[in-house]
Design a protein around this motif. Structure first.
Motif, PDB file in Angstrom:
ATOM      1  N   GLY A  53       0.808  -1.203   0.000  1.00 30.00           N
ATOM      2  CA  GLY A  53       0.000   0.000   0.000  1.00 30.00           C
ATOM      3  C   GLY A  53       0.850   1.266   0.000  1.00 30.00           C
ATOM      4  N   ASP A  83      -6.322   0.782  -4.353  1.00 32.37           N
ATOM      5  CA  ASP A  83      -7.303   1.206  -3.349  1.00 32.37           C
ATOM      6  C   ASP A  83      -8.105   2.425  -3.813  1.00 32.37           C
ATOM      7  OD1 ASP A  83      -6.426  -0.864  -1.770  1.00 32.37           O
ATOM      8  OD2 ASP A  83      -5.108   0.372  -0.540  1.00 32.37           O
ATOM      9  N   ASN A 117      -2.062 -10.671  -5.394  1.00 33.79           N
ATOM     10  CA  ASN A 117      -2.901 -10.565  -6.594  1.00 33.79           C
ATOM     11  C   ASN A 117      -2.660 -11.741  -7.545  1.00 33.79           C
ATOM     12  OD1 ASN A 117      -3.270  -9.532  -9.579  1.00 33.79           O
ATOM     13  ND2 ASN A 117      -4.585  -8.275  -8.279  1.00 33.79           N
TER      14      ASN A 117
HETATM   15  O1  KG4 Z   1       1.668  -5.100   2.601  1.00 29.74           O
HETATM   16  P1  KG4 Z   1       0.297  -4.657   2.932  1.00 29.74           P
HETATM   17  O2  KG4 Z   1      -0.607  -5.601   3.660  1.00 29.74           O
HETATM   18  O3  KG4 Z   1       0.330  -3.350   3.790  1.00 29.74           O
HETATM   19  C1  KG4 Z   1       1.266  -2.360   3.552  1.00 29.74           C
HETATM   20  O4  KG4 Z   1       2.388  -2.492   4.094  1.00 29.74           O
HETATM   21  O5  KG4 Z   1       0.922  -1.443   2.778  1.00 29.74           O
HETATM   22  O6  KG4 Z   1      -0.376  -4.193   1.562  1.00 29.74           O
HETATM   23  C2  KG4 Z   1      -1.677  -3.712   1.510  1.00 29.74           C
HETATM   24  C3  KG4 Z   1      -1.999  -3.337   0.069  1.00 29.74           C
HETATM   25  C4  KG4 Z   1      -3.339  -2.611  -0.040  1.00 29.74           C
HETATM   26  O7  KG4 Z   1      -3.183  -1.501  -0.900  1.00 29.74           O
HETATM   27  C5  KG4 Z   1      -4.254  -3.678  -0.648  1.00 29.74           C
HETATM   28  O8  KG4 Z   1      -5.312  -3.141  -1.390  1.00 29.74           O
HETATM   29  C6  KG4 Z   1      -3.281  -4.429  -1.536  1.00 29.74           C
HETATM   30  O9  KG4 Z   1      -2.103  -4.519  -0.759  1.00 29.74           O
HETATM   31  N1  KG4 Z   1      -3.761  -5.784  -1.884  1.00 29.74           N
HETATM   32  C7  KG4 Z   1      -4.069  -6.163  -3.137  1.00 29.74           C
HETATM   33  C8  KG4 Z   1      -4.520  -7.506  -3.055  1.00 29.74           C
HETATM   34  N2  KG4 Z   1      -4.462  -7.893  -1.743  1.00 29.74           N
HETATM   35  C9  KG4 Z   1      -3.984  -6.822  -1.055  1.00 29.74           C
HETATM   36  N3  KG4 Z   1      -4.015  -5.499  -4.301  1.00 29.74           N
HETATM   37  C10 KG4 Z   1      -4.381  -6.161  -5.419  1.00 29.74           C
HETATM   38  N4  KG4 Z   1      -4.829  -7.434  -5.420  1.00 29.74           N
HETATM   39  C11 KG4 Z   1      -4.922  -8.147  -4.282  1.00 29.74           C
HETATM   40  N5  KG4 Z   1      -5.359  -9.416  -4.298  1.00 29.74           N
END
Ligand code: KG4
Ligand code: ZN
Length: 338
Positions: free
Chosen positions: A137, A167, A272
């Motif tokens: 994110g 997001d 993803n």
């Molecule tokens: O690593 P993370 O859990 O937290 C941070 O350190 O940011 O990443 C969260 C991000 C969010 O923007 C979420 O929407 C994205 O990862 N995310 C995905 C998927 N699962 C989580 N984006 C696209 N497809 C997914 N399946």
């Protein structure tokens, strides 16, 4: 060496026990998604307060489940950054104080180093050196990894992180927070050829990314569409296709430039499915390999923090009795353990 790790950098309270000999002994996670969903995003103050409520019960549950006593720990670690400062301070204060009370060493852990090395929690681990794609994110980076703490930044985003673009686009389409997984699911129902989004910065050399243009493109495409369910799904499809293709192009370039043929994908967006499938195909065509953490360790978790903390404590690293929280902390500032 048995290490307790604490993660509170954003909206997940998470803890884990990692043993240098036996590997991961257990982990616990409490997600604040329901708490923030009504606001459409993470509310930092609510996040901090909820970490205060959840971390100690999570540690108690984890210790009970493992059958270990706190006295059997050899060290502690906590995420010190990057992240939300109030949220970080909760894990840092609890981790450091617990270490102090138990007369144990404690080390601050870099959240993105946790993500970066998370594929090593799996049975089939990558071997150094490799190229890592960090997609979360807050980050979109390509990193050349020679060893623990030996990181060279190859490419970075000039504006939005890829998870942020997921997001924001999801929010635009009226999907619930957190938007990334919801958008990915909706994209599966989209028609492939109705819209075509740009692949930013792929028409010139270099490994940097930019995702704000794609986001703007989504806004205008949505505005000019019938704004119904089919348009929603078709835009989600075209958006995801463009983002994934852009990431794949840059990964291929990074491998060519570095002469490496092992790729590691980490961070929330690494969950993803289209990205995973596309990178699998890329690496197959190159005769190389791609490594991921299991999906639950792609997004934030305690296991990746306890793992890095254990590597660093084993390497002789030892912090003073201070509580560290660094909301901004470039990955390349890290060095080898010790
Ligand atoms: O690593 P993370 O859990 O937290 C941070 O350190 O940011 O990443 C969260 C991000 C969010 O923007 C979420 O929407 C994205 O990862 N995310 C995905 C998927 N699962 C989580 N984006 C696209 N497809 C997914 N399946
Ligand atoms: Zn993360």
């Amino acid at each position: 060496m048995i290490v307790l790790g604490i993660e509170t950098s954003c909206d997940e309270s998470a803890v884990a026990l990692y043993d240098s000999e036996r590997g991961l002994l257990g982990h616990r996670l409490y997600s604040q998604i329901a708490l923030h969903a009504q606001y459409g995003g993470v509310v930092p103050e609510l996040a901090s307060r909820d970490h205060v409520r959840k971390i100690l019960p999570l540690i108690n549950d984890l210790m009970d489940e493992s059958g270990l006593e706190l006295a059997q720990l050899d060290g502690l670690c906590y995420t010190a950054g990057p992240g939300l400062v109030g949220a970080l301070l909760v894990g840092a204060a609890i981790g450091r104080s617990l270490a102090w009370a138990l007369s144990l060493p404690a080390v601050p852990v870099h959240h993105m180093e946790g993500h970066l090395l998370a594929p090593m929690l799996e049975a089939e681990k990558p071997a150094f050196p490799f190229v890592a794609l960090l997609v979360s994110g807050g980050h979109t980076q390509l990193v050349q990894v020679e060893g623990v703490g030996r990181y060279t930044l190859l490419g970075d985003t000039l504006d939005d992180a890829v998870g942020e673009a997921f997001d924001k686009t999801a929010k635009l389409l009226g999907l619930p927070y957190p938007g990334g997984p919801a958008l990915a699911e909706l994209a599966q129902r989209g028609q492939p050829d109705r819209y075509r989004f740009p692949r930013p910065m792929t028409d010139r050399p270099g490994l940097d990314f930019s995702f704000s243009g794609i986001k703007t493109f989504a806004i205008t495409t949505w505005r000019d569409s019938p704004q119904d369910d089919p348009a929603r799904a078709d835009i989600a499809h075209a958006f995801q296709q463009a983002v994934v293709e852009t990431l794949v192009i840059k990964c291929r370039r990074a491998l060519e430039q570095s002469g490496l043929n092992e790729l590691v994908v980490a961070g929330g967006v690494g969950a993803n499915r289209l990205l995973r499938k596309s990178l699998e195909e890329l690496m197959q065509s190159r005769g190389g390999r791609v490594y991921y953490p299991r999906p639950e360790f792609c997004t934030d978790n305690g296991a990746m923090i306890a793992h890095v903390g254990c590597l660093r404590l084993l390497g002789g690293e030892h912090d003073e009795a201070v509580i560290r929280a660094r909301p901004r902390w470039p990955l390349v500032e890290l060095s080898e353990p010790g």
